[in-house]
Motif scaffolding. Structure first.
Motif, PDB file in Angstrom:
ATOM      1  N   GLN A   1     -68.913  -5.159   6.194  1.00 18.52           N
ATOM      2  CA  GLN A   1     -69.632  -4.560   7.323  1.00 18.52           C
ATOM      3  C   GLN A   1     -69.797  -3.049   7.139  1.00 18.52           C
ATOM      4  OE1 GLN A   1     -68.685  -5.692  11.336  1.00 18.52           O
ATOM      5  NE2 GLN A   1     -67.871  -7.676  10.670  1.00 18.52           N
ATOM      6  N   LYS A   2     -68.770  -2.397   6.584  1.00 22.11           N
ATOM      7  CA  LYS A   2     -68.853  -0.948   6.355  1.00 22.11           C
ATOM      8  C   LYS A   2     -69.957  -0.632   5.343  1.00 22.11           C
ATOM      9  CE  LYS A   2     -66.323   2.997   4.713  1.00 22.11           C
ATOM     10  NZ  LYS A   2     -65.164   3.482   4.016  1.00 22.11           N
ATOM     11  N   LYS A   3     -70.004  -1.392   4.246  1.00 19.51           N
ATOM     12  CA  LYS A   3     -71.033  -1.173   3.223  1.00 19.51           C
ATOM     13  C   LYS A   3     -72.437  -1.372   3.777  1.00 19.51           C
ATOM     14  CE  LYS A   3     -68.206  -2.451  -0.730  1.00 19.51           C
ATOM     15  NZ  LYS A   3     -67.892  -3.502  -1.700  1.00 19.51           N
ATOM     16  N   ARG A   4     -72.581  -2.317   4.713  1.00 20.82           N
ATOM     17  CA  ARG A   4     -73.900  -2.592   5.292  1.00 20.82           C
ATOM     18  C   ARG A   4     -74.255  -1.648   6.441  1.00 20.82           C
ATOM     19  NH1 ARG A   4     -74.521  -8.863   6.181  1.00 20.82           N
ATOM     20  NH2 ARG A   4     -76.717  -8.319   6.099  1.00 20.82           N
ATOM     21  N   GLY A   5     -73.340  -0.731   6.797  1.00 21.23           N
ATOM     22  CA  GLY A   5     -73.614   0.236   7.858  1.00 21.23           C
ATOM     23  C   GLY A   5     -73.377  -0.290   9.256  1.00 21.23           C
ATOM     24  N   PHE A   6     -72.633  -1.401   9.368  1.00 20.99           N
ATOM     25  CA  PHE A   6     -72.391  -2.001  10.683  1.00 20.99           C
ATOM     26  C   PHE A   6     -71.181  -1.409  11.397  1.00 20.99           C
ATOM     27  CE2 PHE A   6     -74.419  -6.188   9.055  1.00 20.99           C
ATOM     28  CZ  PHE A   6     -75.680  -5.654   9.237  1.00 20.99           C
TER      29      PHE A   6
ATOM     30  N   THR B   1     -69.533   1.785  12.839  1.00 16.07           N
ATOM     31  CA  THR B   1     -69.792   3.177  13.209  1.00 16.07           C
ATOM     32  C   THR B   1     -68.839   3.590  14.327  1.00 16.07           C
ATOM     33  OG1 THR B   1     -71.483   2.547  14.808  1.00 16.07           O
ATOM     34  CG2 THR B   1     -72.243   3.104  12.587  1.00 16.07           C
ATOM     35  N   CYS B   2     -68.615   4.888  14.434  1.00 15.78           N
ATOM     36  CA  CYS B   2     -67.748   5.424  15.477  1.00 15.78           C
ATOM     37  C   CYS B   2     -68.437   5.284  16.841  1.00 15.78           C
ATOM     38  CB  CYS B   2     -67.460   6.890  15.184  1.00 15.78           C
ATOM     39  SG  CYS B   2     -66.522   7.715  16.489  1.00 15.78           S
TER      40      CYS B   2
ATOM     41  N   PRO C   1     -71.188   6.836  10.557  1.00 12.60           N
ATOM     42  CA  PRO C   1     -70.886   5.663   9.730  1.00 12.60           C
ATOM     43  C   PRO C   1     -69.752   5.924   8.734  1.00 12.60           C
ATOM     44  CG  PRO C   1     -72.802   6.771   8.867  1.00 12.60           C
ATOM     45  CD  PRO C   1     -72.396   7.518  10.122  1.00 12.60           C
ATOM     46  N   LYS C   2     -69.257   7.168   8.695  1.00 13.59           N
ATOM     47  CA  LYS C   2     -68.160   7.511   7.778  1.00 13.59           C
ATOM     48  C   LYS C   2     -66.832   7.199   8.459  1.00 13.59           C
ATOM     49  CE  LYS C   2     -70.809  10.905   5.256  1.00 13.59           C
ATOM     50  NZ  LYS C   2     -70.930  12.294   4.824  1.00 13.59           N
ATOM     51  N   VAL C   3     -66.444   5.927   8.333  1.00 10.42           N
ATOM     52  CA  VAL C   3     -65.264   5.390   9.005  1.00 10.42           C
ATOM     53  C   VAL C   3     -64.296   4.845   7.962  1.00 10.42           C
ATOM     54  CG1 VAL C   3     -64.476   3.584  10.593  1.00 10.42           C
ATOM     55  CG2 VAL C   3     -66.600   4.807  11.061  1.00 10.42           C
ATOM     56  N   GLU C   4     -63.015   5.106   8.173  1.00 10.38           N
ATOM     57  CA  GLU C   4     -61.969   4.609   7.283  1.00 10.38           C
ATOM     58  C   GLU C   4     -60.880   3.924   8.108  1.00 10.38           C
ATOM     59  OE1 GLU C   4     -62.184   4.737   4.000  1.00 10.38           O
ATOM     60  OE2 GLU C   4     -64.046   5.895   4.088  1.00 10.38           O
ATOM     61  N   LYS C   5     -60.098   3.104   7.458  1.00 11.14           N
ATOM     62  CA  LYS C   5     -58.929   2.516   8.113  1.00 11.14           C
ATOM     63  C   LYS C   5     -57.884   3.615   8.258  1.00 11.14           C
ATOM     64  CE  LYS C   5     -59.561  -1.894   5.804  1.00 11.14           C
ATOM     65  NZ  LYS C   5     -58.984  -2.770   4.777  1.00 11.14           N
TER      66      LYS C   5
END
Length: 72
Positions: free
Chosen positions: A27-32, A34-35, A41-45
């Motif tokens: 989902q992160k790679k596809r841009g799904f 987001t904050c 879209p620059k989100v990390e665990k």
């Protein structure tokens, strides 16, 4: 389902639920992912403490279940 604590590039912290770790990555790679505060879209665990069941908690549950069975 697994809950991850997430953090964006602006240090906004939030939770996200995913089927598994691979689902988050996809989902992160596809841009799904987001904050919700800033839409970044620059989100990390983020680091998160594990949920651990202590002996005392198990004892409390066992006592409560025993009391419930006595009432029946």
């Amino acid at each position: 389902m697994i809950r991850f604590s997430l953090i964006c590039e602006h240090a906004h912290e939030f939770d996200g639920w995913f089927r598994n770790g691979d689902d988050f990555d996809t989902q992160k790679k596809r841009g799904f992912v987001t904050c919700p505060a800033c839409n970044s879209p620059k989100v990390e665990k983020a680091l998160m403490a594990p949920s651990v069941s202590t002996g005392k908690k198990r004892e409390q549950i066992a006592l409560a279940m025993g009391e419930q069975q006595r009432q029946m």
